[in-house]
Design a protein around this motif. Sequence first.
Motif, short mmCIF file in Angstrom:
data_model
loop_
_atom_site.label_atom_id
_atom_site.label_comp_id
_atom_site.label_asym_id
_atom_site.label_seq_id
_atom_site.Cartn_x
_atom_site.Cartn_y
_atom_site.Cartn_z
N PHE A 1 0.83 -1.21 0.00
CA PHE A 1 0.00 0.00 0.00
C PHE A 1 0.86 1.26 0.00
N TYR A 2 1.86 1.25 0.90
CA TYR A 2 2.68 2.46 1.04
C TYR A 2 3.59 2.67 -0.17
N LEU A 3 4.09 1.56 -0.75
CA LEU A 3 4.92 1.71 -1.94
C LEU A 3 4.11 2.27 -3.10
N ALA A 4 2.86 1.81 -3.22
CA ALA A 4 1.99 2.33 -4.28
C ALA A 4 1.74 3.82 -4.08
N ALA A 5 1.54 4.22 -2.82
CA ALA A 5 1.31 5.64 -2.53
C ALA A 5 2.56 6.47 -2.83
N ILE A 6 3.74 5.93 -2.50
CA ILE A 6 4.99 6.65 -2.76
C ILE A 6 5.20 6.82 -4.26
N CYS A 7 4.89 5.76 -5.02
CA CYS A 7 5.08 5.82 -6.48
C CYS A 7 4.16 6.85 -7.13
N SER A 8 3.04 7.17 -6.47
CA SER A 8 2.09 8.13 -7.06
C SER A 8 2.46 9.58 -6.77
N ILE A 9 3.49 9.79 -5.93
CA ILE A 9 3.91 11.17 -5.63
C ILE A 9 4.60 11.77 -6.86
N ASP A 10 4.22 12.98 -7.19
CA ASP A 10 4.79 13.65 -8.36
C ASP A 10 6.31 13.82 -8.20
N LYS A 11 7.07 13.32 -9.18
CA LYS A 11 8.54 13.40 -9.11
C LYS A 11 9.05 14.84 -9.12
#
Length: 322
Positions: free
Chosen positions: A198-208
Amino acid sequence: MMVVNELSYKKTTLKKRRSNLKKNLALLLMILPGAAWLIIFKYLPMFGIGIAFKDFRFFPGGFLSSFFKSAWVGLDNFKFLFASSDAYIIVRNTIGYNTLFIITGTVLAVAFAIMLNEMTYKKLSKIYQTSMFFPYFLSWVIVSYFVFTFLSLDKGMINNLLVFLGMDKVSWYSEPDKWPFFLVFINNWKNLGYSIVFYLAAICSIDKAYYESAMLDGATKWQRIKHITIPHLKPLIITLTILSVGRIFSADFGLFYNVPKESGPLFPVTNVIDTYVYRSLMKSGDIGMSTAAGLFQASVGFILILLTNYIVKKVDKENGIF
């Protein structure tokens, strides 16, 4: 004139509804299987809640006949949960362990998700992630034998190591003071990989772009984590915590029943509401009592979710889940 306007308004509303129905027909059809599953397997069985208030007995004619012919006993089925001398222990253990699971599980999942995301060698990151996810698929029966392999008095790996070091063997299954640590560790070991997803998916969705701007400003890796990653994870952490609080009165039966292997000396630290109800049901065979316990756990959980969500919305309106 008013009648004409009202008719015109109704026709317009009806047209809009038909238009919306046609427009969203595909989406509505996609929802149908899920809605049917929810109604059949979640809402219809709720009719059985009535068993919690009855002295349920089996009569000829099936379940419905037995249900209606069984005597009404009101709240008597709920009394066994609190009339027992073990009431304090099972409530303390259930709430205490779940609180520890929520805190340690959240902290470890967030920390490991950030660490995996920050790894520059992505293939190694995937290997770590898969290896941490694997225990989630193991049943508690298998996990209990893994634990037994380590803690067995005669052939356990830890006792063999202690003997090798010139120390005495320890009868781990008779040492209640050590099991709170074991249970918290084992629960986190098994469920950590699932939570990390869950948390990895949320981190990946953060705008680079946030990270690139921070790097241009000279922010260190820790500053980027502290000021960008963790604030973006905050809504997810709150949502998952609220949902976890809703199950704070429901313990993981497999963990508390299989892993300690029904060791009597460990009951003061391993007996929780679910194992207590199971043992009571095995002895008495009273379905009404077990239904009452389940209804009590679900009701308290629902109230706690509402309460936690209310508190969260008081602090920050945007982080409430409803």
